[in-house]
Design a protein around this motif. Structure first.
Motif, PDB file in Angstrom:
ATOM      1  N   PRO A   1       4.510   4.450   9.123  1.00  0.00           N
ATOM      2  CA  PRO A   1       4.358   5.388   8.004  1.00  0.00           C
ATOM      3  C   PRO A   1       5.424   5.220   6.938  1.00  0.00           C
ATOM      4  CG  PRO A   1       5.099   6.522   9.990  1.00  0.00           C
ATOM      5  CD  PRO A   1       4.727   5.134  10.407  1.00  0.00           C
ATOM      6  N   ARG A   2       6.573   4.659   7.295  1.00  0.00           N
ATOM      7  CA  ARG A   2       7.611   4.438   6.290  1.00  0.00           C
ATOM      8  C   ARG A   2       7.144   3.439   5.237  1.00  0.00           C
ATOM      9  NH1 ARG A   2      12.212   3.355  10.747  1.00  0.00           N
ATOM     10  NH2 ARG A   2      10.430   2.154  11.500  1.00  0.00           N
ATOM     11  N   ASP A   3       6.437   2.402   5.680  1.00  0.00           N
ATOM     12  CA  ASP A   3       5.898   1.430   4.728  1.00  0.00           C
ATOM     13  C   ASP A   3       4.858   2.071   3.809  1.00  0.00           C
ATOM     14  OD1 ASP A   3       7.490  -0.511   5.844  1.00  0.00           O
ATOM     15  OD2 ASP A   3       5.933  -1.242   7.207  1.00  0.00           O
ATOM     16  N   ALA A   4       4.012   2.914   4.393  1.00  0.00           N
ATOM     17  CA  ALA A   4       2.989   3.591   3.583  1.00  0.00           C
ATOM     18  C   ALA A   4       3.634   4.480   2.523  1.00  0.00           C
ATOM     19  CB  ALA A   4       2.075   4.415   4.486  1.00  0.00           C
TER      20      ALA A   4
ATOM     21  N   THR B   1      -1.035   8.407  11.710  1.00  0.00           N
ATOM     22  CA  THR B   1      -0.810   7.336  12.675  1.00  0.00           C
ATOM     23  C   THR B   1      -0.958   7.902  14.074  1.00  0.00           C
ATOM     24  OG1 THR B   1       0.733   5.615  13.396  1.00  0.00           O
ATOM     25  CG2 THR B   1       1.687   7.714  12.726  1.00  0.00           C
ATOM     26  N   ASP B   2      -1.386   7.063  15.022  1.00  0.00           N
ATOM     27  CA  ASP B   2      -1.566   7.565  16.380  1.00  0.00           C
ATOM     28  C   ASP B   2      -0.349   7.307  17.259  1.00  0.00           C
ATOM     29  OD1 ASP B   2      -1.731   4.871  16.672  1.00  0.00           O
ATOM     30  OD2 ASP B   2      -3.720   4.844  17.621  1.00  0.00           O
TER      31      ASP B   2
ATOM     32  N   VAL C   1      10.469  11.437   7.311  1.00  0.00           N
ATOM     33  CA  VAL C   1       9.770  10.599   8.289  1.00  0.00           C
ATOM     34  C   VAL C   1      10.717   9.582   8.922  1.00  0.00           C
ATOM     35  CG1 VAL C   1       8.024   8.790   8.502  1.00  0.00           C
ATOM     36  CG2 VAL C   1       7.489  10.913   7.294  1.00  0.00           C
ATOM     37  N   GLY C   2      11.579   8.977   8.104  1.00  0.00           N
ATOM     38  CA  GLY C   2      12.496   7.981   8.641  1.00  0.00           C
ATOM     39  C   GLY C   2      13.410   8.553   9.713  1.00  0.00           C
TER      40      GLY C   2
ATOM     41  N   ASN D   1       9.215   7.184  -3.048  1.00  0.00           N
ATOM     42  CA  ASN D   1       8.672   5.865  -2.758  1.00  0.00           C
ATOM     43  C   ASN D   1       9.610   4.796  -3.325  1.00  0.00           C
ATOM     44  OD1 ASN D   1       8.224   5.915  -5.516  1.00  0.00           O
ATOM     45  ND2 ASN D   1       6.000   6.021  -5.373  1.00  0.00           N
ATOM     46  N   GLU D   2       9.246   3.545  -3.120  1.00  0.00           N
ATOM     47  CA  GLU D   2      10.116   2.439  -3.540  1.00  0.00           C
ATOM     48  C   GLU D   2      10.306   2.429  -5.050  1.00  0.00           C
ATOM     49  OE1 GLU D   2      10.458  -2.387  -2.798  1.00  0.00           O
ATOM     50  OE2 GLU D   2       8.545  -1.366  -2.501  1.00  0.00           O
ATOM     51  N   ARG D   3       9.246   2.694  -5.784  1.00  0.00           N
ATOM     52  CA  ARG D   3       9.294   2.604  -7.241  1.00  0.00           C
ATOM     53  C   ARG D   3      10.167   3.689  -7.858  1.00  0.00           C
ATOM     54  NH1 ARG D   3       6.048   0.373 -11.234  1.00  0.00           N
ATOM     55  NH2 ARG D   3       5.839   1.567 -13.169  1.00  0.00           N
ATOM     56  N   ARG D   4      10.173   4.877  -7.265  1.00  0.00           N
ATOM     57  CA  ARG D   4      10.852   6.019  -7.874  1.00  0.00           C
ATOM     58  C   ARG D   4      12.078   6.500  -7.099  1.00  0.00           C
ATOM     59  NH1 ARG D   4       9.327   5.114 -12.747  1.00  0.00           N
ATOM     60  NH2 ARG D   4       7.123   5.492 -13.201  1.00  0.00           N
TER      61      ARG D   4
END
Length: 464
Positions: free
Chosen positions: A34-37, A255-256, A228-229, A167-170
């Motif tokens: 979920p961190r990537d998402a 995610t499961d 989440v991290g 997110n990565e962009r912001r």
């Protein structure tokens, strides 16, 4: 094969009748990180509001730090204090902030960011209320130390929170917005304090601070979840449920199962940031931050006096400081937005060096008010741009499981040098140096910090 019934998923590998609930608006992505998402997806409204709450928490920090300066004329007169005694009252908050950064902030890596925010708010509310009830300098000094502990730990917690919600962009912009909350809180707090002092005595300022801390509690309950991290690196029995709740609020697939925590030795967070793998970068970044804050807090503390020494009134001198802060707030947000496009290291190098150069220029200007205001605005842009850049570098440097501890140590050392800077400036003036000489010497902190930043490796987002 799992199959769905409405919003329920029944897995064939589970016991009959066992139901695992998933969002009815998005499918499950088994095994996805979920961190990537979260890094790749656009910011949701939920994330934007969560980041806005970190801005408000930082603004509360800014007001609580400066509250004693707004109240100072009142208790100075009421208790008949001299300038030396006033200095004690003004400095005790900084002592508490250093203690909070060193001692309290690392606990956030063990008990969680969210819980630590509640601890900080409780300390700040209690300390501000007790300050309002103080009947002597000793009592006020003690409660300013206690309040400072909460303030110092808070900034070390909300810095990684702002990064982990974005997110990565912001991400760099999120940290920039969080950081400018500090001067906004001080500015708005000063306006509110001025109105309060027209109706009540100095104690009303501290009551306002206590009330604002309590008012933040329901906002934190509603909008500040555990990131989440952190949940992945510190999995508890309900970690999967909490992660999926966060993902649902962000309109992302659930995610499961959670990824395994990063392999690491179990040791105290402060010990880990000085492990062989991290010691060099911890000391390198701490030195950069400490040297830069030496320059920053000299300029913040001495700007009005540097202008007044040229023959301007106290009121006019104050407007130069306001120009500095206004330009810093607006420019800081703009630089945070630009970091994604310009590169964080390039931006940090430019503003750290710019802070040193503009301070040298400011100290050598003649009694030209327009030139002083323009230079102060440029310096304010570099000042707050440098703070924002370094906060972003700190967030990228330390892994999730020690991010609050690493942030606390770096900022804690910076608190020490920031407390020394005004005193060093006064000492240099006392031994006979002129404006140009003092500002040039104190500007060296930012210039050396820029040189050290040139050799520092800034990690990309997600690589920490």
């Amino acid at each position: 094969m799992p199959y769905t019934t409405g919003s329920k998923v029944i897995s064939g590998g589970e016991a009959p009748g066992h139901l695992t609930y998933h969002s009815p608006i998005s499918p499950s992505l088994p095994g996805g990180d979920p961190r990537d998402a979260l890094l790749k997806a656009p910011l949701s409204t939920y994330q934007r509001v969560a980041i806005a709450v970190t801005v408000m928490l930082c603004a509360l920090d800014g007001f609580d730090v400066l509250a004693v300066t707004y109240a100072a004329p009142g208790f100075l007169t009421e208790w008949g204090l001299n300038s030396g005694q006033l200095g004690i009252a003004l400095s005790m908050g900084l002592v508490g902030m250093a203690l909070g950064s060193f001692l309290l902030a690392p606990l956030a890596d063990r008990i969680g960011r969210r819980r630590m925010i509640f601890v900080c708010l409780a300390i700040m509310a209690g300390g501000m209320a007790a300050s309002a009830l103080a009947g002597s300098l000793g009592a006020l000094a003690f409660w300013r130390i206690i309040t400072g502990v909460g303030i110092g730990a808070m900034i070390c917690v909300i810095n990684p929170l702002a990064a982990e919600y974005a997110n990565e962009r912001r991400r760099d912009l999120a940290i920039a917005l969080m950081a400018v909350g500090y001067p906004i809180g001080g500015t708005v707090g000063g306006i509110l304090s001025a109105h309060l002092l027209e109706l009540y005595d100095w104690r009303a300022i501290f009551w306002l601070g206590a009330g604002l801390a309590l008012a933040m509690v329901p906002l934190v309950i509603r909008w500040i979840p555990e990131p989440v991290g952190y949940l992945i690196e510190n999995p508890g029995p309900d970690a999967l449920e909490k992660v999926n709740r966060f993902l649902r609020r962000c309109h992302l697939p659930e995610t499961d199962r959670l990824p395994a925590p990063s392999p690491r030795q179990r040791k105290a967070p402060l010990a880990e940031i000085f492990s062989p793998a991290m010691r060099r970068q911890t000391l390198h970044l701490t030195t950069i931050y400490a040297l830069y804050l030496m320059t920053v807090y000299f300029f913040l503390s001495w700007t009005p006096q540097l202008v007044a020494d040229l023959g301007f009134s106290a009121a006019v001198s104050a407007t130069v400081a306001v120009t500095r802060d206004t330009a810093g707030i607006v420019g800081g947000v703009a630089l945070g937005w630009a970091a994604h496009y310009l590169g964080l290291k390039r931006l940090a190098l430019a503003v750290l060096a710019g802070m040193g150069l503009t301070l040298i220029l400011f100290g050598r200007l003649p009694a030209d008010l327009d030139a002083l205001r323009i230079t102060a605005a440029l310096a304010g842009l570099c000042l707050y741009g440098g703070m924002i850049s370094l906060y972003a570098v700190i967030a990228r440097t330390f892994p999730t499981h020690v991010r609050a501890s690493g942030t606390g140590f770096v900022i804690g050392v910076g608190r020490v040098t920031s407390a020394m800077a005004p005193l060093l400036g006064g000492f240099l003036f006392d031994i006979g140096l002129d404006r140009g000489g003092v500002t040039t010497l104190l500007a060296c902190g930012a210039l050396v910090a820029a040189g050290l930043m040139l050799a520092y490796r800034v990690r990309p987002i997600g690589a920490e």
